[in-house]
Design an enzyme around this catalytic site. Structure first.
Site, PDB file in Angstrom:
ATOM      1  CB  SER A 139      18.048   7.448  18.521  1.00 22.69           C
ATOM      2  OG  SER A 139      16.844   7.536  19.256  1.00 22.69           O
ATOM      3  CE1 TYR A 152      16.431   2.765  16.364  1.00 23.16           C
ATOM      4  CE2 TYR A 152      15.631   3.567  18.386  1.00 23.16           C
ATOM      5  CZ  TYR A 152      16.117   3.790  17.056  1.00 23.16           C
ATOM      6  OH  TYR A 152      15.866   4.901  16.604  1.00 23.16           O
TER       7      TYR A 152
END
Length: 259
Positions: A139, A152
């Protein structure tokens, strides 16, 4: 000759499902792994209806320590080997790390880091033998510290670093290794994380289908990293011009707006 398949984790929705469609459209036989077997079966039937070989469906929860064993046993029982591995499964939760449920956050590490690492190492010999490829879904968050989604963001930093290192080790042995770093993508991710899409999703929005197409092309071209969309491509470049403390504060303020 042993039949070869592409394993895609987290294939029941979002980018994972679109990656399955793209790989199938390009002639790959698939093995699809996720928790929701009904969705996997529906996707497998859709792919078969379009003329592809029906994918192998593997119902498993990658938070469980034996998930890799279950996947490997199913593939062995089917008499297939991997030529491509797509580690797409992943999730995050929104909120201050010290206030969120600890077990839930450790689950992020189980899926985003442990399972991804397990599958890369477990099937490396097959991928070398078949001169295949690994696509790990990171990401753009992996380039940033992430107060408000600390575990995360950190997990995706691991994915980027680990994938680049694997590229250095497996590339000379004929394996393509690529990390996919999308920005906000309309999917179920936000709902599971506990927030609604914000201005970042509107400005940086790239559809899951477009992300999957870019990812496939990038892997086949043996790119180190794929950052879908112009807005995302400039993020790592811009980060060079700001002190880390400034970035930390800016991300923290941005995340606070999602409350």
């Amino acid at each position: 000759m042993t039949e070869r398949v592409t394993l895609i984790t987290g294939a029941s929705a979002g980018i994972g499902a679109e990656l399955a469609r793209v790989f199938a459209a390009n002639g790959h036989r698939l093995a699809l792994a996720a928790r929701r077997v009904d969705r996997l079966e529906g996707l497998a039937s859709e792919i078969a209806a379009k003329g592809g070989t029906k994918p192998i469906v593997i119902a498993c929860d990658l938070e469980e320590a034996n998930a890799g064993d279950k996947i490997a046993a199913t593939l062995a029982a089917e008499g297939v080997e991997l030529d491509h591995l797509v580690n797409n499964a992943g999730f995050g939760v929104f909120g201050e790390a010290c206030k969120r449920d600890r077990a839930e956050q450790l689950g992020i590490i189980d899926v985003n880091i442990r399972a991804l690492t397990d599958l890369c190492l477990r099937f490396a010999d097959q991928l070398v033998k078949n001169r295949g490829g690994i696509l790990n879904v990171g990401s753009v968050a992996g380039f940033l510290p992430g107060p408000g989604m600390a575990v995360y963001y950190a997990s995706k930093a691991y994915v980027i670093s680990f994938t680049e290192a694997l590229r250095g080790e497996l590339g000379p042995r004929g394996v393509r290794v690529t990390v996919l770093c999308p920005g906000p993508v309309p999917s179920e991710f936000q709902a599971r994380a506990g927030f609604m899409p914000g201005v970042d999703s509107a400005v940086l929005n790239v559809s899951a289908a477009d992300v999957a197409r870019d990812a496939y092309r990038g892997l086949m071209a043996n790119k180190r990293a794929v950052l879908p969309g112009l807005g995302i491509k400039i993020v790592p470049f811009l980060l060079r011009f700001f002190p880390r403390g400034f970035i930390l504060a800016a991300v923290g303020r941005f995340q606070m707006r999602k409350r």
